[in-house]
Structure formats: structure tokens, C-alpha cells
Design a protein around this motif. Structure first.
Motif, short mmCIF file in Angstrom:
data_model
loop_
_atom_site.label_atom_id
_atom_site.label_comp_id
_atom_site.label_asym_id
_atom_site.label_seq_id
_atom_site.Cartn_x
_atom_site.Cartn_y
_atom_site.Cartn_z
N PHE A 57 0.42 -1.38 0.08
CA PHE A 57 0.21 0.17 -0.30
C PHE A 57 1.06 1.20 -0.57
CE2 PHE A 57 -2.19 3.18 2.27
CZ PHE A 57 -2.88 3.53 1.82
N PHE A 58 0.76 1.92 -1.05
CA PHE A 58 1.12 3.20 -0.85
C PHE A 58 0.48 4.34 -0.22
CE2 PHE A 58 4.07 0.66 -3.46
CZ PHE A 58 5.53 1.50 -3.40
N PRO A 59 1.13 4.92 0.59
CA PRO A 59 -0.47 6.23 1.00
C PRO A 59 0.52 7.41 0.76
CG PRO A 59 1.84 6.00 2.83
CD PRO A 59 2.08 4.44 1.58
N HIS A 65 -3.22 4.87 6.79
CA HIS A 65 -1.96 3.63 7.07
C HIS A 65 -1.96 2.17 6.07
CE1 HIS A 65 -1.21 5.64 10.38
NE2 HIS A 65 0.12 5.41 10.89
N ASP A 66 -3.29 2.03 5.29
CA ASP A 66 -3.82 0.85 5.14
C ASP A 66 -5.12 1.46 3.73
OD1 ASP A 66 -5.59 0.49 6.67
OD2 ASP A 66 -4.75 -0.56 7.69
N LEU A 67 -5.37 0.64 3.50
CA LEU A 67 -6.43 0.27 2.51
C LEU A 67 -7.73 0.62 2.99
CD1 LEU A 67 -7.00 1.27 -0.81
CD2 LEU A 67 -7.19 -1.32 -1.08
N ALA A 68 -7.61 -0.07 4.14
CA ALA A 68 -9.09 -0.26 5.01
C ALA A 68 -9.55 1.61 5.41
CB ALA A 68 -8.92 -0.60 5.94
N GLU A 69 -8.46 1.49 6.18
CA GLU A 69 -8.53 4.04 6.24
C GLU A 69 -8.78 4.73 5.10
OE1 GLU A 69 -4.69 5.21 7.86
OE2 GLU A 69 -5.38 3.86 9.86
N VAL A 70 -8.64 4.36 3.96
CA VAL A 70 -9.11 5.48 3.02
C VAL A 70 -10.47 5.10 2.79
CG1 VAL A 70 -8.73 5.32 0.04
CG2 VAL A 70 -6.46 4.41 1.96
N PHE A 71 -10.57 3.83 3.16
CA PHE A 71 -12.18 3.56 2.64
C PHE A 71 -13.32 3.83 3.83
CE2 PHE A 71 -10.87 0.53 -1.00
CZ PHE A 71 -11.01 0.99 -1.87
N ARG A 72 -12.42 4.26 4.80
CA ARG A 72 -12.73 4.69 6.02
C ARG A 72 -12.86 6.46 6.11
NH1 ARG A 72 -11.31 0.18 9.03
NH2 ARG A 72 -9.26 1.31 9.93
N MET A 73 -12.70 7.50 4.92
CA MET A 73 -12.79 8.15 5.63
C MET A 73 -13.45 9.06 5.04
SD MET A 73 -10.73 9.79 1.89
CE MET A 73 -10.00 8.75 1.70
N GLU A 74 -13.87 10.33 5.89
CA GLU A 74 -14.64 11.46 6.08
C GLU A 74 -15.40 10.89 4.13
OE1 GLU A 74 -14.51 14.24 7.58
OE2 GLU A 74 -14.34 13.47 10.39
N ALA A 75 -16.86 11.12 3.80
CA ALA A 75 -17.53 11.40 3.00
C ALA A 75 -16.88 12.82 2.74
CB ALA A 75 -18.91 11.45 2.81
#
Length: 207
Positions: A57-59, A65-75
Motif C-alpha cells: 500500500f502506498f500512502p 496506514h492501509d486501504l481500510a483507512e482510505v475507505f473509512r475516510m469522511e465523505a
């Protein structure tokens, strides 16, 4: 060795009308599946990797820190609303069921010979205008093609060391529907997202 942009490279693909932030959020189950990713190459210093040595994963310059955090970001941040912090990330897909879904919407580019071996790994890069990848060179096995599915991306390419004083610096803008083909092991490259739309790029290696 010379990079090229194929203007009609995504002939008969449906990815342009399907791929979006919400689409990736859905197929990754909110990011809870295997989700390590690979950027426009293999890990550079500071890259955060997951459990598989072949998937990273490239931040880039974000705080994810990972893709899970990306898809949990605020709308609001995902939708580029207001003064939210810009972001740009990349990953390689290591989930076979996700790969099957992705490849319903794209196929081997028509200009890649059928006798060519193509990587089974999907590379995906996504981010908002004003962000992109820093200047770097990759450490992958083969040249690659990268398809601009959505958004517009500016590429700056510095020549390989063996022709640094003879080959010119190259710059190009890649638009939706186009594919850039280059050996990222040879050409130093950086990208910058232009316009006002989320950028989504998908790519793969070939020999």
C-alpha cells in the motif's frame, strides 16, 4: 524505450462509467478484505506494506496506514468538499474475487500482443486534484501500461541514466480513455492530478 500515449487505448472498456471511490469501497467490503497495494512500482523508503510480500500500500504524502483507512475516510474528504486535506494513494490488488470484478470492466489493451505475458496483478492509483506521486523510479519486472480511467493526470519523465545528456525531459497530460505505456524501471517519473475530478488509474505489467 520511448514512452507513448495511446489515445484510444481503452477501446470497448466499461471501466470509465463504473470505477469510482464508492465502487472500490463496495467491492473491498469497506476495506476489510486483503488490501495491501503497490504504487507505480515497488516499495520506496517509507512505504507501509501489509502481510503479503508481493502486495503493498502506498500512502504517498497522506496519513493513511492501509486501504481500510482510505475507505473509512469522511465523505467530505473523499468527495473533495470544502477545504478538506487532499490525498493520493496506490495499491496492488491481491484479492482474486476483486480481480474478477475489475476485469469485467477492462481487458488487455488491444495494442499489447496476445503472445505477451501480462501480470495478474492490478495496480490502482486514486486521488484528488493537486496531489500525485513524487519523482521516483520503480523496481518491477517489466514495462507497464497505465490507463487513465477518470480524471486527468500530468506526467513528468526524466530520461534513463544511459541517455541522460542526450534524451530530453518529457511531459504529457493523460486524459480519460487514454493509456500511457512506459518502462518505469528506466524513466524517473512523477505525476500530478489536474482539473476538478477524482483521478483513477489502473495498470499492469507486460513483457
Amino acid at each position: 524505450m520511448q514512452p507513448v500515449v495511446v489515445e484510444d487505448g481503452q477501446r470497448n472498456w466499461t471501466a470509465g462509467g463504473v470505477f469510482s471511490f464508492d465502487f472500490f469501497t463496495r467491492i473491498y467490503g469497506g476495506g476489510e478484505r486483503e488490501r495491501e497495494g503497490e504504487g507505480e512500482g515497488r516499495p520506496a523508503p517509507g512505504t507501509r506494506t501489509g502481510t503479503s510480500p508481493d502486495c503493498q500500500f502506498f500512502p504517498y504524502e497522506t496519513d493513511f496506514h492501509d486501504l481500510a483507512e482510505v475507505f473509512r475516510m469522511e465523505a467530505g474528504r473523499a468527495g473533495m468538499e470544502g477545504d478538506t486535506e487532499p490525498w493520493y494513494i496506490g495499491w496492488s490488488n491481491c484479492n482474486s474475487s476483486v480481480a474478477n470484478i475489475l476485469r469485467q470492466h477492462y481487458k488487455r489493451p488491444y495494442f499489447i500482443p496476445t503472445i505477451s505475458e501480462s501480470s495478474k496483478m492490478d495496480w490502482i492509483f486514486m486521488g484528488v486534484p493537486g496531489h500525485g506521486a513524487h519523482m521516483h523510479i520503480d523496481d518491477v519486472d517489466n514495462p507497464s501500461w497505465q490507463a487513465q480511467i477518470r480524471g486527468t493526470k500530468h506526467w513528468r519523465l526524466e530520461p534513463p541514466a544511459e541517455c541522460y545528456y542526450e534524451c530530453p525531459l518529457l511531459e504529457t497530460v493523460v486524459y480519460p480513455g487514454q493509456i500511457i505505456v512506459l518502462d518505469t524501471n528506466k524513466w524517473f517519473h512523477e505525476t500530478h492530478i489536474l482539473g476538478e475530478e477524482l483521478s483513477i488509474t489502473i495498470g499492469s505489467e507486460y513483457d
